[in-house]
Scaffold this active site. Structure first.
Site, PDB file in Angstrom:
ATOM      1  N   LYS A  22       0.851  -1.199   0.000  1.00  0.00           N
ATOM      2  CA  LYS A  22       0.000   0.000   0.000  1.00  0.00           C
ATOM      3  C   LYS A  22       0.882   1.242   0.000  1.00  0.00           C
ATOM      4  O   LYS A  22       0.659   2.175  -0.779  1.00  0.00           O
ATOM      5  CB  LYS A  22      -0.867  -0.009   1.251  1.00  0.00           C
ATOM      6  N   ASN A  23       1.905   1.244   0.857  1.00  0.00           N
ATOM      7  CA  ASN A  23       2.691   2.463   1.057  1.00  0.00           C
ATOM      8  C   ASN A  23       3.754   2.682  -0.009  1.00  0.00           C
ATOM      9  O   ASN A  23       4.443   3.703   0.015  1.00  0.00           O
ATOM     10  CB  ASN A  23       3.294   2.476   2.463  1.00  0.00           C
ATOM     11  N   CYS A 117      -5.105  12.315  13.294  1.00  0.00           N
ATOM     12  CA  CYS A 117      -5.790  11.012  13.212  1.00  0.00           C
ATOM     13  C   CYS A 117      -5.583  10.332  14.562  1.00  0.00           C
ATOM     14  O   CYS A 117      -4.956  10.871  15.461  1.00  0.00           O
ATOM     15  CB  CYS A 117      -5.248  10.183  12.060  1.00  0.00           C
ATOM     16  N   ARG A 122       0.110  14.416  13.421  1.00  0.00           N
ATOM     17  CA  ARG A 122       0.634  14.151  12.070  1.00  0.00           C
ATOM     18  C   ARG A 122       0.565  15.397  11.176  1.00  0.00           C
ATOM     19  O   ARG A 122      -0.115  15.419  10.157  1.00  0.00           O
ATOM     20  CB  ARG A 122      -0.099  12.969  11.449  1.00  0.00           C
ATOM     21  N   ASP A 305       4.726   0.488  12.263  1.00  0.00           N
ATOM     22  CA  ASP A 305       3.524  -0.183  11.736  1.00  0.00           C
ATOM     23  C   ASP A 305       3.414  -1.632  12.189  1.00  0.00           C
ATOM     24  O   ASP A 305       2.411  -2.280  11.895  1.00  0.00           O
ATOM     25  CB  ASP A 305       3.503  -0.125  10.197  1.00  0.00           C
ATOM     26  N   ARG A 397      -8.525  -0.757   4.916  1.00  0.00           N
ATOM     27  CA  ARG A 397      -7.655   0.247   4.287  1.00  0.00           C
ATOM     28  C   ARG A 397      -6.309  -0.347   3.915  1.00  0.00           C
ATOM     29  O   ARG A 397      -5.655   0.104   2.986  1.00  0.00           O
ATOM     30  CB  ARG A 397      -7.443   1.414   5.249  1.00  0.00           C
TER      31      ARG A 397
HETATM   32  C1  EPZ Z   1       4.077   6.902   6.602  1.00  0.00           C
HETATM   33  O1  EPZ Z   1       3.260   7.908   7.183  1.00  0.00           O
HETATM   34  C2  EPZ Z   1       3.196   5.687   6.435  1.00  0.00           C
HETATM   35  N1  EPZ Z   1       2.095   6.009   5.530  1.00  0.00           N
HETATM   36  C3  EPZ Z   1       2.657   5.263   7.806  1.00  0.00           C
HETATM   37  O2  EPZ Z   1       1.916   4.070   7.604  1.00  0.00           O
HETATM   38  C4  EPZ Z   1       3.841   4.948   8.719  1.00  0.00           C
HETATM   39  O3  EPZ Z   1       3.352   4.621   9.999  1.00  0.00           O
HETATM   40  C5  EPZ Z   1       4.751   6.183   8.813  1.00  0.00           C
HETATM   41  O4  EPZ Z   1       5.165   6.583   7.478  1.00  0.00           O
HETATM   42  C6  EPZ Z   1       6.012   5.912   9.629  1.00  0.00           C
HETATM   43  O5  EPZ Z   1       6.712   4.842   9.062  1.00  0.00           O
HETATM   44  C7  EPZ Z   1       2.339   6.009   4.193  1.00  0.00           C
HETATM   45  O6  EPZ Z   1       3.445   5.759   3.733  1.00  0.00           O
HETATM   46  C8  EPZ Z   1       1.165   6.296   3.311  1.00  0.00           C
HETATM   47  P1  EPZ Z   1       5.972  10.319   8.702  1.00  0.00           P
HETATM   48  P2  EPZ Z   1       3.787   9.441   7.213  1.00  0.00           P
HETATM   49  O7  EPZ Z   1       5.803  11.581   7.945  1.00  0.00           O
HETATM   50  O8  EPZ Z   1       4.641   9.706   6.047  1.00  0.00           O
HETATM   51  C9  EPZ Z   1       6.088  13.637  12.119  1.00  0.00           C
HETATM   52  C10 EPZ Z   1       0.145   2.630   7.868  1.00  0.00           C
HETATM   53  O9  EPZ Z   1      -0.185   2.014   8.862  1.00  0.00           O
HETATM   54  N2  EPZ Z   1       5.919  14.597  11.016  1.00  0.00           N
HETATM   55  O10 EPZ Z   1       7.143   9.443   8.427  1.00  0.00           O
HETATM   56  O11 EPZ Z   1       2.582  10.301   7.434  1.00  0.00           O
HETATM   57  C11 EPZ Z   1       4.842  12.760  12.285  1.00  0.00           C
HETATM   58  O12 EPZ Z   1       3.897  13.406  13.114  1.00  0.00           O
HETATM   59  C12 EPZ Z   1       0.523   4.077   7.952  1.00  0.00           C
HETATM   60  O13 EPZ Z   1       0.251   2.127   6.708  1.00  0.00           O
HETATM   61  C13 EPZ Z   1       5.906  15.963  11.312  1.00  0.00           C
HETATM   62  O14 EPZ Z   1       6.025  16.381  12.464  1.00  0.00           O
HETATM   63  O15 EPZ Z   1       4.658   9.436   8.523  1.00  0.00           O
HETATM   64  C14 EPZ Z   1       5.413  11.503  12.916  1.00  0.00           C
HETATM   65  O16 EPZ Z   1       5.523  11.705  14.310  1.00  0.00           O
HETATM   66  C15 EPZ Z   1       0.206   4.637   9.317  1.00  0.00           C
HETATM   67  N3  EPZ Z   1       5.743  16.848  10.285  1.00  0.00           N
HETATM   68  C16 EPZ Z   1       6.807  11.389  12.301  1.00  0.00           C
HETATM   69  O17 EPZ Z   1       7.120  12.692  11.776  1.00  0.00           O
HETATM   70  C17 EPZ Z   1       5.598  16.439   8.969  1.00  0.00           C
HETATM   71  O18 EPZ Z   1       5.450  17.284   8.076  1.00  0.00           O
HETATM   72  C18 EPZ Z   1       6.908  10.387  11.159  1.00  0.00           C
HETATM   73  O19 EPZ Z   1       5.871  10.678  10.257  1.00  0.00           O
HETATM   74  C19 EPZ Z   1       5.614  15.044   8.703  1.00  0.00           C
HETATM   75  C20 EPZ Z   1       5.781  14.143   9.729  1.00  0.00           C
END
Ligand code: EPZ
Length: 418
Positions: A22-23, A117, A122, A305, A397
């Site tokens: 998916k990702n 969420c 996020r 995850d 999802r």
């Molecule tokens: C990706 O989410 C994945 N989703 C998530 O999978 C996964 O849990 C996550 O990466 C971490 O591996 C997809 O790839 C579609 P991040 P993402 O930006 O990109 C903070 C699932 O179960 N952050 O790496 O949204 C954020 O709050 C989903 O398939 C900021 O502060 O995660 C978090 O604490 C759930 N500002 C950390 O960084 C930003 O602009 C990592 O988030 C972006 C992120």
């Protein structure tokens, strides 16, 4: 709302073919916006999030077709709209992934700000700050991001924190920018490499993907391509835990074992018997495993995850264990539901202390997010009696045909109508 009914106690056995990731698929679908030529994907998983991304692309005017082999072809040569509406974005935060491509190819994007969420606020500040550095004008109006730019210009971007979709958004923005873009503190997930491979097939010039430092030299135009999506490492790991928690014996095919090394090592440390041959993983567990300590971190460390699934496994394993969630600030929503099934877990901030119990008991429980729902299903597979998992739209999802796959390997699981 649909529910899943599980009668626990069956040891899983048999073979499962794992689906596309998916990702990895979500950013690649967004990347189709970058070219006026068609792109065909093999191995796209049949998931709600993929359907949502199709709806977003379709609402902009993309043409999406399916052939007899279930390969999807997407053409974005006639987009009439460059907007991702709130009604769709609120159901899938990853909608933000169309931002970079739209600005790079069409000079404009209007994307609903994703709200928080269940697992955390996020924010998307990393995405927006980096896009601004590339020369985009960013405005926040009425809950929407409006980004515009005549031509993005390559530059050096250092992410304040590792962000998977942040890295992906900027990769897609940079491939059509003028000059070179240096992305520092980039995410290193296998899905980043898969996106880079797809972009390179389209003609992009990218190096360093899979490391913290990615270098992209912008090109004027991108072509179409055919791409086979990476196997889903989180689905694969979830089924390994399903075999472990039920003390069963599974063969998983169409996998990429190299992308879940840390998971396989943890399960071996717990006492599971695992062997690997090319894209096939065999797991056999004869007796209760030892609980294992986990700290989640960005790739290549233990993936957030898989945290919920391992808390379910530790709940029924021998001994005491500690699980530290370092990526998201509120990703223990499954814990209270597991406690209602008899698990012995205490939470202190971002740390969960689990004392393994002899048995879990079935109960009505509620899913709160995608991976939490997976952990409740895993607990239900081993719990004594009946477990009803509510709000299973979360599971749909991210897991393709979960009850069909589990039934095929011996689980007693049924989807209850609304
Ligand atoms: C990706 O989410 C994945 N989703 C998530 O999978 C996964 O849990 C996550 O990466 C971490 O591996 C997809 O790839 C579609 P991040 P993402 O930006 O990109 C903070 C699932 O179960 N952050 O790496 O949204 C954020 O709050 C989903 O398939 C900021 O502060 O995660 C978090 O604490 C759930 N500002 C950390 O960084 C930003 O602009 C990592 O988030 C972006 C992120």
């Amino acid at each position: 709302m649909e529910k899943l009914k599980i009668i626990g106690g069956n040891k899983l056995s048999g073979s499962i073919s794992c689906s596309g990731a998916k990702n990895a698929a979500l950013p690649m679908l967004a990347a189709t916006i970058l070219s006026d030529k068609a792109i065909t994907f093999k191995n796209l998983p049949y998931l709600q999030d993929i359907t949502t991304m199709f709806e977003i692309l379709g609402s902009m005017g993309a043409d999406i077709s399916l052939n007899e082999n279930m390969d999807f072809t997407i053409s974005t040569s006639n987009l009439h709209d460059f907007e991702a509406r709130y009604e769709l974005v609120k159901t899938m935060r990853a909608s933000i992934l169309v931002l970079g491509s739209l600005v790079a190819r069409h000079g404009f994007a209007r994307i609903a700000l994703p709200g928080g969420c269940a697992i955390g606020t996020r924010p998307v500040d990393f995405h927006l700050d980096a896009l601004e550095k590339l020369g985009a004008k960013i405005e926040l109006k009425n809950g929407y991001i409006e980004a515009s730019s005549k031509k993005l210009r390559g530059c050096e971007i250092t992410f304040p924190g590792v962000s998977v979709t942040g890295t992906e958004n900027i990769m897609m923005a940079a491939v059509l920018a003028s000059g070179k873009t240096y992305i520092k503190n980039a995410a290193k997930e296998p899905e980043i490499i898969d996106l880079a491979n797809c972009l390179r097939l389209m003609g992009a010039r990218i190096d360093g993907d899979g490391t913290s430092n990615i270098v992209i030299e912008g090109v004027n135009k991108l072509a179409g391509c055919n791409y086979d999506v990476l196997p889903d490492r989180i689905e694969t790991a979830t089924f390994l835990v399903a075999a472990a928690i039920t003390r069963g014996k599974l063969t998983l095919t169409h996998t990429r074992p190299d992308t879940i090394k840390v998971i396989i090592d943890k399960l071996k440390k717990a006492g599971a018997n695992i062997s690997i041959k090319n894209d096939i993983i065999n797991i056999a567990v004869k007796s209760k495993l030892d609980a294992v300590n986990i700290t989640t971190n960005p790739y290549p460390d233990f993936p957030t995850d898989m945290q919920a699934q391992f808390i379910a496994l530790n709940s029924i394993s021998k001994g005491k264990s500690k699980v530290v969630e370092s990526v998201f600030e509120n990703r223990f929503m499954h814990v209270q539901e597991l406690v209602r099934m008899g698990a012995n877990i205490d939470i202190n901030g971002n740390t969960a202390i689990i004392n393994g119990v002899k048995d879990l008991t079935g109960a009505p429980v509620m899913a709160t997010d995608l991976r939490a729902s997976a952990s409740l299903i895993l607990a239900g597979l081993v719990a004594k009696g009946e477990t009803i998992v509510d709000r299973i739209y979360h599971i749909d999802r991210g897991y393709e045909c979960i009850e069909e796959k589990l039934t095929k390997i011996g689980a007693n699981i049924k989807r209850l109508p609304q």
